[in-house]
Design a protein around this motif. Structure first.
Motif, PDB file in Angstrom:
ATOM      1  N   TRP A 167       0.855  -1.182   0.000  1.00 32.25           N
ATOM      2  CA  TRP A 167       0.000   0.000   0.000  1.00 32.25           C
ATOM      3  C   TRP A 167       0.895   1.238   0.000  1.00 32.25           C
ATOM      4  O   TRP A 167       1.904   1.284   0.707  1.00 32.25           O
ATOM      5  N   VAL A 168       0.538   2.241  -0.786  1.00 35.95           N
ATOM      6  CA  VAL A 168       1.333   3.467  -0.801  1.00 35.95           C
ATOM      7  C   VAL A 168       0.431   4.697  -0.767  1.00 35.95           C
ATOM      8  O   VAL A 168      -0.677   4.703  -1.309  1.00 35.95           O
ATOM      9  N   GLY A 169       0.928   5.727  -0.100  1.00 34.87           N
ATOM     10  CA  GLY A 169       0.257   7.012  -0.067  1.00 34.87           C
ATOM     11  C   GLY A 169       1.314   8.093  -0.221  1.00 34.87           C
ATOM     12  O   GLY A 169       2.495   7.797  -0.415  1.00 34.87           O
ATOM     13  N   SER A 170       0.936   9.332  -0.119  1.00 33.23           N
ATOM     14  CA  SER A 170       1.882  10.434  -0.236  1.00 33.23           C
ATOM     15  C   SER A 170       2.614  10.637   1.085  1.00 33.23           C
ATOM     16  O   SER A 170       2.007  10.581   2.158  1.00 33.23           O
ATOM     17  N   ALA A 171       3.906  10.884   0.993  1.00 30.34           N
ATOM     18  CA  ALA A 171       4.688  11.159   2.199  1.00 30.34           C
ATOM     19  C   ALA A 171       4.431  12.563   2.728  1.00 30.34           C
ATOM     20  O   ALA A 171       4.770  12.872   3.864  1.00 30.34           O
ATOM     21  N   ASN A 172       3.844  13.408   1.900  1.00 25.22           N
ATOM     22  CA  ASN A 172       3.656  14.811   2.277  1.00 25.22           C
ATOM     23  C   ASN A 172       2.200  15.179   2.572  1.00 25.22           C
ATOM     24  O   ASN A 172       1.909  16.334   2.885  1.00 25.22           O
ATOM     25  N   HIS A 173       1.288  14.204   2.434  1.00 25.72           N
ATOM     26  CA  HIS A 173      -0.129  14.478   2.665  1.00 25.72           C
ATOM     27  C   HIS A 173      -0.726  13.343   3.509  1.00 25.72           C
ATOM     28  O   HIS A 173      -1.064  12.291   2.974  1.00 25.72           O
ATOM     29  N   ALA A 196      -6.813  -5.255  -3.610  1.00 24.00           N
ATOM     30  CA  ALA A 196      -6.954  -4.130  -2.682  1.00 24.00           C
ATOM     31  C   ALA A 196      -8.346  -4.095  -2.063  1.00 24.00           C
ATOM     32  O   ALA A 196      -8.493  -3.974  -0.839  1.00 24.00           O
ATOM     33  N   CYS A 197      -9.363  -4.223  -2.905  1.00 19.43           N
ATOM     34  CA  CYS A 197     -10.744  -4.174  -2.407  1.00 19.43           C
ATOM     35  C   CYS A 197     -11.046  -5.352  -1.497  1.00 19.43           C
ATOM     36  O   CYS A 197     -11.680  -5.200  -0.443  1.00 19.43           O
ATOM     37  N   SER A 198     -10.591  -6.535  -1.868  1.00 17.98           N
ATOM     38  CA  SER A 198     -10.839  -7.735  -1.051  1.00 17.98           C
ATOM     39  C   SER A 198     -10.165  -7.610   0.307  1.00 17.98           C
ATOM     40  O   SER A 198     -10.737  -7.988   1.338  1.00 17.98           O
ATOM     41  N   ALA A 199      -8.927  -7.074   0.324  1.00 19.02           N
ATOM     42  CA  ALA A 199      -8.196  -6.929   1.580  1.00 19.02           C
ATOM     43  C   ALA A 199      -8.880  -5.928   2.510  1.00 19.02           C
ATOM     44  O   ALA A 199      -9.001  -6.170   3.718  1.00 19.02           O
ATOM     45  N   LEU A 200      -9.347  -4.824   1.951  1.00 16.14           N
ATOM     46  CA  LEU A 200     -10.032  -3.817   2.774  1.00 16.14           C
ATOM     47  C   LEU A 200     -11.394  -4.331   3.242  1.00 16.14           C
ATOM     48  O   LEU A 200     -11.811  -4.075   4.383  1.00 16.14           O
ATOM     49  N   PRO A 233       3.849  -2.740  -6.761  1.00 15.95           N
ATOM     50  CA  PRO A 233       4.946  -3.649  -6.443  1.00 15.95           C
ATOM     51  C   PRO A 233       6.159  -2.857  -5.993  1.00 15.95           C
ATOM     52  O   PRO A 233       6.283  -1.666  -6.302  1.00 15.95           O
ATOM     53  N   GLU A 234       7.052  -3.498  -5.290  1.00 14.23           N
ATOM     54  CA  GLU A 234       8.226  -2.833  -4.729  1.00 14.23           C
ATOM     55  C   GLU A 234       8.981  -2.012  -5.762  1.00 14.23           C
ATOM     56  O   GLU A 234       9.368  -0.870  -5.507  1.00 14.23           O
ATOM     57  N   SER A 235       9.196  -2.577  -6.943  1.00 14.06           N
ATOM     58  CA  SER A 235      10.026  -1.914  -7.940  1.00 14.06           C
ATOM     59  C   SER A 235       9.361  -0.692  -8.563  1.00 14.06           C
ATOM     60  O   SER A 235      10.020   0.097  -9.221  1.00 14.06           O
ATOM     61  N   ALA A 236       8.047  -0.533  -8.369  1.00 14.69           N
ATOM     62  CA  ALA A 236       7.330   0.598  -8.980  1.00 14.69           C
ATOM     63  C   ALA A 236       7.208   1.793  -8.042  1.00 14.69           C
ATOM     64  O   ALA A 236       6.687   2.833  -8.433  1.00 14.69           O
ATOM     65  N   LEU A 237       7.694   1.660  -6.800  1.00 13.71           N
ATOM     66  CA  LEU A 237       7.589   2.767  -5.843  1.00 13.71           C
ATOM     67  C   LEU A 237       8.466   3.935  -6.253  1.00 13.71           C
ATOM     68  O   LEU A 237       9.497   3.764  -6.893  1.00 13.71           O
ATOM     69  N   ARG A 238       8.043   5.129  -5.889  1.00 14.20           N
ATOM     70  CA  ARG A 238       8.765   6.339  -6.273  1.00 14.20           C
ATOM     71  C   ARG A 238       9.057   7.212  -5.058  1.00 14.20           C
ATOM     72  O   ARG A 238       8.366   7.140  -4.043  1.00 14.20           O
ATOM     73  N   THR A 239      10.082   8.037  -5.193  1.00 10.36           N
ATOM     74  CA  THR A 239      10.394   8.989  -4.140  1.00 10.36           C
ATOM     75  C   THR A 239       9.187   9.900  -3.928  1.00 10.36           C
ATOM     76  O   THR A 239       8.584  10.376  -4.886  1.00 10.36           O
ATOM     77  N   GLY A 240       8.848  10.139  -2.669  1.00  9.53           N
ATOM     78  CA  GLY A 240       7.675  10.945  -2.355  1.00  9.53           C
ATOM     79  C   GLY A 240       6.497  10.108  -1.919  1.00  9.53           C
ATOM     80  O   GLY A 240       5.496  10.627  -1.433  1.00  9.53           O
ATOM     81  N   MET A 241       6.623   8.788  -2.093  1.00  7.14           N
ATOM     82  CA  MET A 241       5.572   7.877  -1.642  1.00  7.14           C
ATOM     83  C   MET A 241       5.916   7.343  -0.261  1.00  7.14           C
ATOM     84  O   MET A 241       7.091   7.199   0.083  1.00  7.14           O
ATOM     85  N   LYS A 242       4.897   7.060   0.500  1.00  5.55           N
ATOM     86  CA  LYS A 242       5.080   6.466   1.816  1.00  5.55           C
ATOM     87  C   LYS A 242       4.422   5.097   1.837  1.00  5.55           C
ATOM     88  O   LYS A 242       3.278   4.938   1.411  1.00  5.55           O
ATOM     89  N   VAL A 243       5.157   4.087   2.302  1.00  5.54           N
ATOM     90  CA  VAL A 243       4.603   2.747   2.421  1.00  5.54           C
ATOM     91  C   VAL A 243       3.674   2.701   3.632  1.00  5.54           C
ATOM     92  O   VAL A 243       4.043   3.130   4.726  1.00  5.54           O
ATOM     93  N   LEU A 244       2.462   2.225   3.412  1.00  3.22           N
ATOM     94  CA  LEU A 244       1.461   2.137   4.478  1.00  3.22           C
ATOM     95  C   LEU A 244       1.379   0.695   4.968  1.00  3.22           C
ATOM     96  O   LEU A 244       1.104  -0.216   4.196  1.00  3.22           O
ATOM     97  N   THR A 245       1.631   0.494   6.247  1.00  5.43           N
ATOM     98  CA  THR A 245       1.681  -0.844   6.821  1.00  5.43           C
ATOM     99  C   THR A 245       0.546  -1.049   7.817  1.00  5.43           C
ATOM    100  O   THR A 245      -0.372  -0.227   7.922  1.00  5.43           O
ATOM    101  N   PHE A 250      -3.494  -0.714   7.481  1.00  7.85           N
ATOM    102  CA  PHE A 250      -3.674  -1.387   6.202  1.00  7.85           C
ATOM    103  C   PHE A 250      -3.279  -2.856   6.309  1.00  7.85           C
ATOM    104  O   PHE A 250      -2.206  -3.183   6.825  1.00  7.85           O
ATOM    105  N   PRO A 251      -4.128  -3.761   5.805  1.00  7.50           N
ATOM    106  CA  PRO A 251      -3.865  -5.194   5.906  1.00  7.50           C
ATOM    107  C   PRO A 251      -2.739  -5.636   4.974  1.00  7.50           C
ATOM    108  O   PRO A 251      -2.462  -4.974   3.961  1.00  7.50           O
ATOM    109  N   PRO A 252      -2.060  -6.729   5.295  1.00  9.11           N
ATOM    110  CA  PRO A 252      -0.976  -7.219   4.435  1.00  9.11           C
ATOM    111  C   PRO A 252      -1.518  -7.714   3.092  1.00  9.11           C
ATOM    112  O   PRO A 252      -2.677  -8.122   2.985  1.00  9.11           O
ATOM    113  N   LEU A 253      -0.674  -7.671   2.073  1.00  3.73           N
ATOM    114  CA  LEU A 253      -1.039  -8.114   0.737  1.00  3.73           C
ATOM    115  C   LEU A 253      -0.112  -9.244   0.308  1.00  3.73           C
ATOM    116  O   LEU A 253       1.041  -9.298   0.736  1.00  3.73           O
TER     117      LEU A 253
END
Length: 317
Positions: A167-173, A196-200, A233-245, A250-253
């Motif tokens: 799960w990812v969200g903005s690190a600044n918001h 995502a929908c099933s996990a939530l 996926p891990e390799s698609a994450l970008r600077t400015g994103m925050k991993v939500l755990t 947020f439930p594990p995927l």
């Protein structure tokens, strides 16, 4: 002066990792199993480190073996490039490759760059579409190779990489705790959207789909602007994103697997050439750098989950 590493031994070493066993590797490198074992003993003597360790009835890479794997792939790749540079019988033709755009952003630059160096006479025709559409094109013979999200229930593909899905969200918001989770996802038949929908749903957490797009650029823009949460996926994450755990509610995927589809009847030499480049490039992908907390300091995502790489996941080991 130290003796150089033996190319043949390194090729056998890589074959063992890629096939999952000494026996299968022997078939790939056209050697007996005893010869393969002897090569690995000599390689271990050469580097002065143990490369494999017993694990039940099989073996697995040691930490030193994993370290050598990265160097071995690079040495073999450079060796292939050097040979190709002086080969008068180079591969020629057109290779049609399909990939979703989120994989294209992260993987294709290195794959294309290295393949072009070793096979400059092969034209690469790249198609960026969702995995489902790519599988359909493969069935119609419109593509030669497709890099897709592995889903054995919908299509057959060879797994070339496994990595965490997060799960990812903005690190600044920061998210509003009392509001439904705003989601940016793919269309209804998108596998990650369904996850995502099933996990939530299973977690009893309310959510609202605000952005729907097949474009990873659009999804990433919505996340970075603080307007939505998504899964990547891990390799698609970008600077400015925050991993939500789990600490963020947020439930594990489950991890995501990347598969390779090949058109039957495609030139064996051409298929082996591009497959080797794809496997080597994916194995060299480093953990993404993301923002851990609101201070914006970059951290490796693998801090949150163990790193999973197809090159290190050896079936049966």
């Amino acid at each position: 002066m130290s003796a150089p590493l033996d190319i043949d031994q390194l090729q056998t070493f890589i074959a063992i990792v890629d096939t999952g066993s000494f026996t299968k590797a022997a078939g790939r490198v056209f050697k007996t199993q005893s010869a393969v074992s002897m090569q690995m003993r000599r390689l271990e003597e050469r580097v002065g480190k143990q490369l494999f360790i017993k694990d039940g009835r099989g073996n697995r890479l040691t930490a030193d073996g994993d370290k050598l794997l990265n160097y071995a792939r690079r040495i073999i790749r450079l060796n292939s490039e050097a040979i190709a540079a002086f080969d008068d019988n180079r591969l020629e033709g057109t290779l049609r490759i399909g990939t979703p755009d989120d994989y294209a952003d992260r993987y294709m630059p290195e794959i294309i760059g290295r393949f072009a160096k070793t096979h400059p006479n092969v034209e690469l025709y790249i198609v960026c579409e969702p995995s489902m559409d790519l599988a359909d094109k493969m069935g119609k013979g419109e593509l030669d190779i497709a890099l897709v999200t592995h889903n054995p229930l919908l299509r057959q593909s060879d797994v070339v990489r496994t990595e965490p899905l997060c799960w990812v969200g903005s690190a600044n918001h920061p998210l509003k705790d009392d509001a439904p989770v705003p989601l940016a996802v793919g269309r209804r038949d998108c596998q990650w959207r369904q996850l995502a929908c099933s996990a939530l749903d299973a977690d009893g957490r309310e959510y609202q789909i605000l952005f729907t797009s097949w474009s990873s650029t659009v999804v990433a823009a919505a996340v970075l602007a603080g307007m939505a949460v998504s899964i990547l996926p891990e390799s698609a994450l970008r600077t400015g994103m925050k991993v939500l755990t789990a600490n963020d509610g947020f439930p594990p995927l489950p991890p995501v697997q990347i598969g390779l589809m090949k058109r039957p009847g495609l030139s064996t030499s051409l298929v082996n050439a591009i497959t080797d480049h794809i496997t080597a490039c994916l194995d060299n992908i480093t953990p993404a750098q993301v923002d851990d907390d609101m201070d914006g300091e970059p951290k490796a995502y693998s801090r949150y989950y163990p790193r999973l790489r197809a090159g290190n996941m050896i079936p049966g080991w």
